[in-house]
Write a protein that holds these residues in place. Sequence first.
Motif, PDB file in Angstrom:
ATOM      1  N   UNK A  10       0.805  -1.218   0.000  1.00 34.14           N
ATOM      2  CA  UNK A  10       0.000   0.000   0.000  1.00 34.14           C
ATOM      3  C   UNK A  10       0.830   1.256   0.000  1.00 34.14           C
ATOM      4  N   UNK A  11       0.148   2.384   0.231  1.00 36.70           N
ATOM      5  CA  UNK A  11       0.820   3.688   0.237  1.00 36.70           C
ATOM      6  C   UNK A  11       1.866   3.737   1.354  1.00 36.70           C
ATOM      7  N   UNK A  12       3.054   4.283   1.070  1.00 37.62           N
ATOM      8  CA  UNK A  12       4.050   4.442   2.141  1.00 37.62           C
ATOM      9  C   UNK A  12       3.514   5.355   3.233  1.00 37.62           C
ATOM     10  N   UNK A  45       6.088  20.758  26.802  1.00 38.46           N
ATOM     11  CA  UNK A  45       5.703  21.738  27.804  1.00 38.46           C
ATOM     12  C   UNK A  45       6.805  22.789  27.897  1.00 38.46           C
ATOM     13  N   UNK A  46       6.375  24.056  28.105  1.00 33.48           N
ATOM     14  CA  UNK A  46       7.298  25.201  28.151  1.00 33.48           C
ATOM     15  C   UNK A  46       6.963  25.993  29.409  1.00 33.48           C
ATOM     16  N   UNK A  47       7.505  25.575  30.562  1.00 35.42           N
ATOM     17  CA  UNK A  47       7.054  26.122  31.841  1.00 35.42           C
ATOM     18  C   UNK A  47       7.201  27.627  31.962  1.00 35.42           C
ATOM     19  N   UNK A  48       8.295  28.195  31.437  1.00 32.50           N
ATOM     20  CA  UNK A  48       8.518  29.629  31.598  1.00 32.50           C
ATOM     21  C   UNK A  48       7.770  30.466  30.570  1.00 32.50           C
ATOM     22  N   UNK A  49       7.106  29.802  29.631  1.00 38.28           N
ATOM     23  CA  UNK A  49       6.210  30.484  28.695  1.00 38.28           C
ATOM     24  C   UNK A  49       4.742  30.188  29.004  1.00 38.28           C
ATOM     25  N   UNK A  50       4.490  29.237  29.898  1.00 37.97           N
ATOM     26  CA  UNK A  50       3.118  28.919  30.298  1.00 37.97           C
ATOM     27  C   UNK A  50       2.310  28.225  29.215  1.00 37.97           C
ATOM     28  N   UNK A  51       2.976  27.428  28.361  1.00 42.17           N
ATOM     29  CA  UNK A  51       2.330  26.833  27.198  1.00 42.17           C
ATOM     30  C   UNK A  51       2.632  25.342  27.141  1.00 42.17           C
ATOM     31  N   UNK A  52       1.653  24.570  26.683  1.00 42.09           N
ATOM     32  CA  UNK A  52       1.859  23.181  26.265  1.00 42.09           C
ATOM     33  C   UNK A  52       1.322  23.054  24.850  1.00 42.09           C
ATOM     34  N   UNK A  53       2.015  22.295  23.991  1.00 42.36           N
ATOM     35  CA  UNK A  53       1.487  22.073  22.643  1.00 42.36           C
ATOM     36  C   UNK A  53       1.846  20.674  22.161  1.00 42.36           C
ATOM     37  N   UNK A  54       1.208  20.273  21.085  1.00 44.13           N
ATOM     38  CA  UNK A  54       1.394  18.923  20.568  1.00 44.13           C
ATOM     39  C   UNK A  54       1.067  18.910  19.088  1.00 44.13           C
ATOM     40  N   UNK A  55       1.594  17.896  18.396  1.00 42.41           N
ATOM     41  CA  UNK A  55       1.291  17.736  16.977  1.00 42.41           C
ATOM     42  C   UNK A  55       1.376  16.267  16.608  1.00 42.41           C
ATOM     43  N   UNK A  56       0.712  15.920  15.530  1.00 44.22           N
ATOM     44  CA  UNK A  56       0.902  14.653  14.838  1.00 44.22           C
ATOM     45  C   UNK A  56       0.981  14.993  13.359  1.00 44.22           C
ATOM     46  N   UNK A  57       1.976  14.422  12.659  1.00 49.22           N
ATOM     47  CA  UNK A  57       2.129  14.694  11.233  1.00 49.22           C
ATOM     48  C   UNK A  57       2.346  13.365  10.528  1.00 49.22           C
ATOM     49  N   UNK A  58       1.538  13.114   9.518  1.00 50.17           N
ATOM     50  CA  UNK A  58       1.563  11.851   8.795  1.00 50.17           C
ATOM     51  C   UNK A  58       1.967  12.075   7.356  1.00 50.17           C
ATOM     52  N   UNK A  59       2.978  11.347   6.902  1.00 49.84           N
ATOM     53  CA  UNK A  59       3.273  11.248   5.475  1.00 49.84           C
ATOM     54  C   UNK A  59       2.589   9.977   4.984  1.00 49.84           C
ATOM     55  N   UNK A  60       1.589  10.160   4.132  1.00 50.25           N
ATOM     56  CA  UNK A  60       0.806   9.034   3.615  1.00 50.25           C
ATOM     57  C   UNK A  60       0.750   9.170   2.101  1.00 50.25           C
TER      58      UNK A  60
END
Length: 386
Positions: free
Chosen positions: A43-45, A54-69
């Motif tokens: 199938x497709x690769x 987490x970035x404690x001194x900036x007060x931010x948490x972030x996340x990502x998912x990236x798919x090559x399909x």
Amino acid sequence: MLSPMDDFPIHQIAEPIRRVGTSDRNFYDRYYFNCHPGLDADGEPLFLIIGLGQYPNLGVADAFAVLRHGDDHIVARASRALGSDRMDLTVGPLRIEVLEGLHRLRVVLEPAAETPDLSFDLVFESDVPASLEARHFHRQLERVTFDTQRFVQTGRWSGTLTVDGEAIPVTDDTWRGNRDRSWGVRPVGEAEPPGRRADSALAGEQSFFWIYTVMQFEEFSIIVMMQEDRRGRRIVEDATKVWADRNREPEWLGRPEHDLTFVSGTREVARGTLEFHRPGGYGKPDTILTVTCEPLLPHYLGVGTGYGLEQDWRHGMWQGDLVVQGLREKVPAIEPWKKMLCPVDNLTRFTLTEDGDTHVGSGLFEIAIIGPCDRYGFASVGDVAP
């Protein structure tokens, strides 16, 4: 302010655990995972990468998912206010659960209206012990720009990955990948004023040459890290073999060297060779181990995920209490300058010959050559291979 972690005897400084030991705005603490169905899958690769920070001194948490399909580059990303509980590893629809420290973790991207193309429920189980890498430290004009620590391990995946409404079974007999944890100081958040670094005389010297390779074989894994300046002087290096037999100690392979060939008109690697030179001792020749690297599927890690290409979405940037977004584009439509200025995480076949035996493995070959690089004839940031 206290958090649930303060009930555990894990403090490192005379502060509540949610406060880190430096006030540097660029302190971060993050997870990285990658996942693929094996080199011989039908199938497709497919190559999935996931991150949460987490970035404690900036007060931010972030996340990502990236798919090559195939030719699709699919991104799900989210950002929120960090809050007081550092054990909360949820950012919008994406969360991480540590099921067994240094061994089993669950990673979930719940179906969401903002990210309709991608969701998953996956469990990573390690096949080698976690390996602590060399500490990464670098100054620029006296400012500490990198002071980071990381561990890495390879493993197998199980669960379900859903793409465009199709549920793909993920089974640990063939699905492989690696994960790491890193923390410390590196540039994050909104771009800072460059100050003297903007001086043209200094800007011409700035470059970033980086190879990070995690090779997964049947009985062992090999982890390689190299960063150099434009002249080839090493800033950090590491080359370690980690055995699946947890009773065996990790093995230092020696000084790593690289020899790369490029796709014409780009800085993307068509083929590479890594050599490991271990001193043989007085009067004895060096031991040289060679691995050939055959990139099979480039994954443009920086596109849409926060690694600095898009000025409106960078790791640690304040987006609001909670923002969730989905992006999608065709890989051939990604602008060439983005492909040049971001790390490329290549799904790669590795071939190692040692003591008469040939080992074939798979894994990550991450490469970034940004700015001048004398070794490969790149005199300026825009130069490409002939």
